[in-house]
Design a protein around this motif. Structure first.
Motif, PDB file in Angstrom:
ATOM      1  N   ILE A 106       0.901  -1.005   0.234  1.00  0.00           N
ATOM      2  CA  ILE A 106       0.322   0.315   0.046  1.00  0.00           C
ATOM      3  C   ILE A 106       0.471   1.247  -0.032  1.00  0.00           C
ATOM      4  O   ILE A 106       0.678   2.320  -1.467  1.00  0.00           O
ATOM      5  CB  ILE A 106      -1.425  -0.124   0.934  1.00  0.00           C
ATOM      6  N   PHE A 107       2.401   1.312   1.535  1.00  0.00           N
ATOM      7  CA  PHE A 107       3.314   2.496   0.837  1.00  0.00           C
ATOM      8  C   PHE A 107       3.943   2.187  -0.849  1.00  0.00           C
ATOM      9  O   PHE A 107       3.690   3.877  -0.902  1.00  0.00           O
ATOM     10  CB  PHE A 107       3.907   2.175   1.990  1.00  0.00           C
TER      11      PHE A 107
ATOM     12  N   ASP B 129      -7.995   2.359   5.008  1.00  0.00           N
ATOM     13  CA  ASP B 129      -7.747   1.973   6.360  1.00  0.00           C
ATOM     14  C   ASP B 129      -7.510   0.037   5.525  1.00  0.00           C
ATOM     15  O   ASP B 129      -8.214  -0.663   4.798  1.00  0.00           O
ATOM     16  CB  ASP B 129      -8.934   1.300   6.970  1.00  0.00           C
ATOM     17  N   SER B 130      -5.791  -0.243   6.519  1.00  0.00           N
ATOM     18  CA  SER B 130      -5.088  -1.165   6.071  1.00  0.00           C
ATOM     19  C   SER B 130      -6.034  -2.708   6.597  1.00  0.00           C
ATOM     20  O   SER B 130      -5.842  -3.708   5.403  1.00  0.00           O
ATOM     21  CB  SER B 130      -3.575  -1.529   6.179  1.00  0.00           C
ATOM     22  N   ALA B 142     -11.345  -7.643  -1.092  1.00  0.00           N
ATOM     23  CA  ALA B 142     -11.693  -6.450   0.930  1.00  0.00           C
ATOM     24  C   ALA B 142      -9.846  -6.051   0.282  1.00  0.00           C
ATOM     25  O   ALA B 142      -8.925  -7.168   1.122  1.00  0.00           O
ATOM     26  CB  ALA B 142     -11.983  -6.849   1.217  1.00  0.00           C
ATOM     27  N   PHE B 143      -9.671  -4.753   0.392  1.00  0.00           N
ATOM     28  CA  PHE B 143      -8.072  -3.863   0.493  1.00  0.00           C
ATOM     29  C   PHE B 143      -7.779  -2.610   0.973  1.00  0.00           C
ATOM     30  O   PHE B 143      -8.828  -2.065   0.991  1.00  0.00           O
ATOM     31  CB  PHE B 143      -7.309  -4.784  -0.480  1.00  0.00           C
ATOM     32  N   GLY B 144      -7.285  -2.554   2.365  1.00  0.00           N
ATOM     33  CA  GLY B 144      -6.800  -1.272   2.202  1.00  0.00           C
ATOM     34  C   GLY B 144      -6.927   0.051   1.089  1.00  0.00           C
ATOM     35  O   GLY B 144      -5.256  -0.948   0.566  1.00  0.00           O
ATOM     36  N   ILE B 145      -6.937   0.809   1.211  1.00  0.00           N
ATOM     37  CA  ILE B 145      -6.015   2.140  -0.604  1.00  0.00           C
ATOM     38  C   ILE B 145      -6.053   3.039   0.605  1.00  0.00           C
ATOM     39  O   ILE B 145      -6.359   3.226   1.900  1.00  0.00           O
ATOM     40  CB  ILE B 145      -7.637   2.032  -0.696  1.00  0.00           C
ATOM     41  N   GLY B 228       1.959  -8.906   5.465  1.00  0.00           N
ATOM     42  CA  GLY B 228       2.048  -8.453   3.843  1.00  0.00           C
ATOM     43  C   GLY B 228       1.144  -8.856   2.780  1.00  0.00           C
ATOM     44  O   GLY B 228       1.185  -7.956   1.837  1.00  0.00           O
ATOM     45  N   ALA B 229      -0.047  -8.998   3.135  1.00  0.00           N
ATOM     46  CA  ALA B 229      -1.268  -9.389   2.094  1.00  0.00           C
ATOM     47  C   ALA B 229      -1.933  -8.330   1.829  1.00  0.00           C
ATOM     48  O   ALA B 229      -2.005  -8.138   3.164  1.00  0.00           O
ATOM     49  CB  ALA B 229      -1.510 -10.492   2.260  1.00  0.00           C
ATOM     50  N   ARG B 230      -1.950  -7.805   1.355  1.00  0.00           N
ATOM     51  CA  ARG B 230      -2.831  -6.432   0.754  1.00  0.00           C
ATOM     52  C   ARG B 230      -5.077  -7.111   1.233  1.00  0.00           C
ATOM     53  O   ARG B 230      -5.454  -6.491   2.104  1.00  0.00           O
ATOM     54  CB  ARG B 230      -3.364  -5.699  -0.230  1.00  0.00           C
TER      55      ARG B 230
END
Lengths: 207, 467
Positions: A106-107, B129-130, B142-145, B228-230
């Motif tokens: 994400i970063f 939100d991660s 579903a993943f954070g952005i 580490g996985a989104r």
């Protein structure tokens, strides 16, 4: 977004794995509704002592690295929260390029959205660049994005990979939304297709 | 047809268009908003004169900043108040469905989404939100952005994305008594490391995962990001459908049956390719916790703190030593018996009714140890109400726990719930980074039962000794 083409600047080394986004900017500084002005909080816990004074040992508090525009670290830079405040804080501090053996997803993404170039290079190369950076103001690294090379102080060129779309967006300083909206017709067609295939899909409406 | 993974299927269902360089425009079914990562995105829309494309696919709730004390009092912290008021102005201006602070349905966005039936199988779900990975337990991608992407989704209902690689983590067998989903996930992170899942979407599979209830699956998927996985995924099954049925925003009647027919197709095909396959045996998993300041520093509660002298790599050795110094621990010491100052039971990882029941089972008939502050922060107003109907609040109050209002609270210390420097906390949350729960605070991640055990004994304790 500011364009990124070439950058010749002082580099600072933070030789650590897993520098997380809480370390880049702790949650208590996320209460702003702006994107700007976060540079003073970057690396807060490393940069300041408990009484609020600067920690003179921290690299970014020392000359010439105080003016560093390039950061070199070890693995998994930017792990943790999705907060875009992390690249905002770096950018506001003056960082335009981050180099590490690996990045959190994400970063990595968030950097591109803000005109910061993240470059992944093998750990031994990062070690060399860290060593270069100790030469301070005599050790400017040059990042040549069009040619995709990092130029070391001795003139050696280190090539790096970058996704062509992202390279284009950085070089032109383009914003994704305008690009995507050029595909509005395709988005509408997709929406009609899904409405037909999955009519049970609910919408969210509150009274 | 080439066999596909669950991730491949959800991905294929949502590709609007793939651009010549391989980036896809991916359609988003649900966009969840909270007060911290949305204000700059709304401002961006306003400045560009753009509209919010689909308010009816968007939901907002306040959670990160909210006090967990009496809600009828004004919010004291001016910046927190400003962020909450800014969200309220924005949802009004752009017509976003919103659960306000005083609504019984308010809570942590990753608890509220599934609880309301807003997050459904097969969907693409994003949020700034991660820990958006939580919703993967529904069988959704579903993943954070980041906030720029939040603005992109607001304006286009899509996101620019390249397909992730596929990883499968299989846990076969029967979990031992006293071992929870949190222990499973901590063990997985300890095994693959905090960067082990970078670039992947993880599908969690195997009989031990299938045997978990939805709360347990959410705990697992929630911490995919710590690996580490989104995104993490669990294929939807009858456990999922039973959970979704009759939720306020789930399809109803015949629509629900049609939906289930479709959702049953959301499984990885026999022979589908995974780029990485990891297997753990359920029997090998013990109640676990972290000793350091990275979520991969996992130990069984019966274990000893590692010794940096055993680490051959110089920079890793230095990092381990720094973690020990920060955490106030000695190399080689037994982790059990380490005294704690604070116990936090809550967060999007472990604040659902099932989590509170597990904690209450340990707390029942016991007292919080002298000098320990123990707080229970339910994930939503509805979780809180349910717990009160079951009498759990009384168990906690009798034992000397604080029984608080819903929010993110001490998981990240944006509201007044913070550690002070040097305080040691047994926490059911998801991150133990330096300063995460307050500057200088020391965090041990563990399960609700283990947190409750720490509260009543005053030190890190094997919860199995108390049940």
């Amino acid at each position: 977004m500011e364009k990124f083409t070439t950058l010749s600047a002082v580099a600072a080394a933070l030789p650590e794995d897993n520098i997380d986004t809480d370390k880049i900017i702790p949650a208590r500084f996320l209460k702003t509704t702006q994107r700007t002005g976060l540079g003073k909080y970057a690396f807060d816990s490393m940069r300041y002592r408990p009484d609020g004074s600067e920690n003179p040992d921290f690299i970014l508090n020392r000359e010439p690295w105080r003016k560093a525009e390039i950061l070199v670290t070890y693995d998994n830079l930017g792990c943790g929260s999705s907060r875009e405040h992390a690249p905002w804080a770096l950018l506001d501090f003056g960082i335009r390029c981050v180099i590490a053996p690996s990045f959190a997803d994400i970063f990595f993404n968030n950097c591109f959205k803000n005109g910061i170039l993240p470059i992944a290079l093998p750990r031994d190369v990062c070690d060399q660049l860290m060593s270069d950076s100790t030469m301070g103001s005599n050790a400017r690294l040059t990042i040549d994005l069009p040619r995709q090379v990092v130029i070391r102080p001795d003139g050696e060129e280190v090539p790096f990979e970058i996704d062509p779309f992202r390279k284009h967006m950085l070089l032109e300083g383009l914003d994704d939304i305008g690009q995507t909206l050029q595909h509005d017709t395709e988005i509408k067609t997709f929406e009609q297709k899904v409405d037909g295939e999955r009519p049970w899909m609910p919408t969210i409406t509150l009274d | 047809m080439v066999p596909r993974t669950l991730f491949d299927k959800i991905w294929d269902h949502h590709v609007v268009e793939t651009l010549p360089d391989g980036t896809s425009i991916l359609y988003i079914d649900r966009h969840l908003l909270h007060e911290v990562t949305s204000p700059q995105a709304f401002e961006g829309l306003r400045l560009a004169g753009r509209r919010l494309r689909h308010p009816e696919m968007t939901m907002a709730v306040v959670d990160h900043n909210v006090p967990t004390s009496d809600r009828t009092q004004p919010i004291e912290e001016p910046e927190s108040r400003n962020q909450i008021e800014t969200l309220e102005r924005n949802v009004k201006e752009f017509g976003v469905p919103y659960f306000p602070l005083l609504s019984a349905s308010q809570g942590i966005v990753h608890v509220v989404g599934p609880e309301q039936g807003i997050s459904l199988p097969g969907m693409t779900i994003v949020c700034g939100d991660s820990h958006t990975s939580t919703h993967g337990a529904m069988g959704a991608l579903a993943f954070g952005i980041g906030t720029s992407e939040v603005e992109h989704v607001m304006a286009t209902q899509t996101i620019l994305q390249r397909p992730a690689k596929n990883m499968r983590v299989t846990v076969e067998g029967q979990l031992a008594p006293g071992v929870s989903a949190k222990d499973v996930m901590l063990s997985i992170i300890g095994h693959i490391g905090t960067a082990g899942g970078t670039g992947y979407v993880i599908e969690f599979a195997g009989s031990a995962i299938r045997g978990l209830d939805m709360a347990g699956r959410m705990t697992i998927c929630n911490m995919s990001i710590e690996a580490g996985a989104r995104a993490g995924l669990v294929a939807p099954d009858d456990t999922t459908f039973d959970y979704v049925r009759n939720r306020p925003f789930a399809p109803k009647g015949e629509g629900f049956e049609h939906a289930v027919t479709f959702w049953r197709t959301l499984v990885t095909d026999e022979g589908a390719h995974f780029d990485k396959d990891v297997a753990l045996r359920a029997e090998d998993i013990a109640p676990s916790l972290t000793w350091g300041t990275s979520p991969e520093t996992v130990l069984p509660i019966t274990g000893n703190v590692p010794d940096p002298a055993q680490e051959p790599d110089e920079s890793k050795r230095a990092q381990m030593q720094r973690m020990l110094d920060y955490m106030g621990l000695e190399a080689g010491q037994k982790i059990a018996g380490t005294p704690v100052d604070v116990v936090f039971i809550g967060s999007c990882t472990n604040s659902r009714i099932e989590d509170l029941r597990a904690a209450a089972q340990v707390a029942a008939g016991r007292k919080v140890a002298d000098g320990v502050r123990a707080m229970i922060v339910p994930g939503s107003g509805l979780v809180k109400r349910q717990a009160e109907e079951e009498g759990l609040d009384q168990i906690f109050l009798d034992a000397g726990f604080e029984w608080r209002e819903a929010g993110c609270s001490m998981c990240l210390g944006m509201n007044p719930d913070k550690l002070t420097p040097g305080q040691r906390c047994a926490s059911t949350s998801n991150r133990n980074f330096e300063g995460r729960q307050g500057p200088g605070g020391r965090t041990h991640l563990l399960s609700p039962a283990m947190a409750a055990a720490a509260a009543v004994t005053g030190c890190l304790t094997d919860a199995r000794e108390l049940v």
